[in-house]
Structures are given as C-alpha cells and as structure tokens.
Design an enzyme around this catalytic site. Structure first.
Site, short mmCIF file in Angstrom:
data_model
loop_
_atom_site.label_atom_id
_atom_site.label_comp_id
_atom_site.label_asym_id
_atom_site.label_seq_id
_atom_site.Cartn_x
_atom_site.Cartn_y
_atom_site.Cartn_z
N GLY A 120 0.90 -1.31 -0.06
CA GLY A 120 -0.06 -0.10 -0.07
C GLY A 120 0.88 1.22 0.00
O GLY A 120 2.02 1.19 0.37
N GLN A 157 3.17 9.71 1.06
CA GLN A 157 4.32 9.17 0.92
C GLN A 157 5.47 9.53 -0.45
O GLN A 157 6.51 9.34 -0.31
CB GLN A 157 4.31 7.64 1.14
CG GLN A 157 3.75 7.33 2.53
CD GLN A 157 3.60 5.73 2.37
OE1 GLN A 157 2.61 5.41 2.14
NE2 GLN A 157 4.56 5.03 2.78
N CYS A 196 6.19 -0.61 6.69
CA CYS A 196 5.92 0.64 5.78
C CYS A 196 7.09 1.01 4.80
O CYS A 196 8.25 1.00 5.33
CB CYS A 196 5.47 1.81 6.82
SG CYS A 196 5.25 3.48 6.01
N LEU A 197 6.60 1.50 3.55
CA LEU A 197 7.76 1.88 2.74
C LEU A 197 8.60 2.89 3.22
O LEU A 197 9.55 3.19 2.71
CB LEU A 197 7.31 2.09 1.50
CG LEU A 197 6.62 0.73 0.59
CD1 LEU A 197 6.23 1.37 -0.77
CD2 LEU A 197 7.77 -0.34 0.43
N HIS A 208 -3.79 1.07 8.26
CA HIS A 208 -2.41 1.67 8.17
C HIS A 208 -2.41 2.69 7.05
O HIS A 208 -1.93 3.94 7.34
CB HIS A 208 -1.51 0.48 7.60
CG HIS A 208 -0.13 0.99 7.23
ND1 HIS A 208 1.05 0.57 8.06
CD2 HIS A 208 0.45 1.92 6.41
CE1 HIS A 208 2.16 1.03 7.78
NE2 HIS A 208 1.88 1.91 6.59
N GLU A 209 -3.10 2.82 5.94
CA GLU A 209 -2.99 3.57 5.04
C GLU A 209 -3.93 4.94 5.36
O GLU A 209 -3.47 6.23 5.04
CB GLU A 209 -3.41 3.09 3.72
CG GLU A 209 -2.55 2.03 2.90
CD GLU A 209 -0.96 2.23 2.89
OE1 GLU A 209 -0.65 3.54 2.90
OE2 GLU A 209 -0.26 1.19 3.30
N HIS A 263 -2.02 7.23 7.40
CA HIS A 263 -1.10 7.84 6.90
C HIS A 263 -1.71 9.60 6.37
O HIS A 263 -1.02 10.52 6.61
CB HIS A 263 -0.46 7.35 5.66
CG HIS A 263 0.66 6.64 5.45
ND1 HIS A 263 2.02 6.81 6.23
CD2 HIS A 263 0.87 5.17 5.39
CE1 HIS A 263 2.54 6.15 5.88
NE2 HIS A 263 2.11 4.89 5.82
NI NI Z 1 2.91 3.07 5.37
#
Ligand code: NI
Length: 150
Positions: free
Chosen positions: A46, A51, A88-89, A130-131, A134
């Site tokens: 995701g 991000q 997480c990226l 999670h997203e 963000h």
């Molecule tokens: Ni993330």
C-alpha cells in the site's frame, strides 16, 4: 506513468494532515498511476499520496492480487482486534507488531468520484487502517505493541 521517490520517516511532511480530493481529473489519475507504479517498484502492499509528497487523501493498495484505489476514505465500522506484524515503505526494513481491528468497512470515492464501500478482514483491514492513518499523519511506529510476542 512514472515512479516517484518514497519519503522516509523523519521528514515532517509524513506528519501532516492530507486534504480531501475535490477534483477527480487527470492530475489525480496521474498521481494514482504513479503511486501504483511506485508501490510495485518498491514491493509494497500500500501507499498513501503523502508518501510521495502530495497531501491529498488518496491511497493505493494491492492485497492478494487485488488492486484498490481509495480517495477520501473514511472508516465507518470496525470490529474485533488482531495483533500482527506490519511495515511501511517510509520506514525501511522494520516490521513490528501493531493492534488493528479484525474487520473494517471503509467508504471512499473511486478515481472518477463515485462512491465505493469496501469491507475487509485480516490483512486487508490492517492495510486499510495503516494507509488511512497516513492521511492523518500517523505512522505504524506510533502504535507498536511493545513487548508483544506470538
Ligand atoms: Ni505506510
């Protein structure tokens, strides 16, 4: 389409609140296409627009070979809880236990501005939470279950 740089933890933009999308136009579609490519390139499940440095309420996810785009998402129902590892990226290489609802229902728009609603369990529910976090400037590292062991 193009890949964009993924912003890493420590950059204060990740702590900012994303704004609702008002225009479902070519600019949004290009952003979503780039986010999808960036997610694939980085082997992520995701990615939120913040991000890649864009403070818009837009999310892409790919879970079990199903691709999702959620614009202006809002979690309207949640049930149960589940502790599992996530990463997480924007937080390279770290996976930690986080408690999330077992099941969530999210209302959102698609890329054309039409209403959509998705109910997901387990990993899909986790990714939705999670997203959407963000978009509120929240990272999973804020929610680590310290000392938890399976
Ligand atoms: Ni993330």
């Amino acid at each position: 389409m193009a890949t964009r740089n993924v912003i890493k933890i420590g950059d204060e933009i990740l702590r900012k609140i994303s704004k609702p999308v008002k225009n479902f136009d070519e600019n949004l579609w290009e952003l979503l296409d780039d986010m999808r490519e960036t997610m694939y390139k980085n082997d992520g499940a995701g990615l939120a627009a913040v991000q890649v440095g864009v403070l818009k309420q837009a999310i892409v996810m790919e879970i079990n070979n199903m691709y999702f785009e959620l614009i202006n998402p809002e979690i309207v129902k949640q049930e149960g809880e589940e502790i599992a590892k996530e990463g997480c990226l924007s937080v390279g290489g770290v996976q930690e236990y986080v408690k999330r609802p077992h099941k969530v229902t999210v209302r959102a728009k698609d890329r054309y501005g039409y209403d959509i609603e998705i109910t997901g369990e387990g990993y899909l529910a986790r990714c939705i939470c999670h997203e959407t976090d963000h978009l509120k400037g929240i990272l999973f590292v804020d929610k680590i279950e310290k000392g938890y062991k399976e």
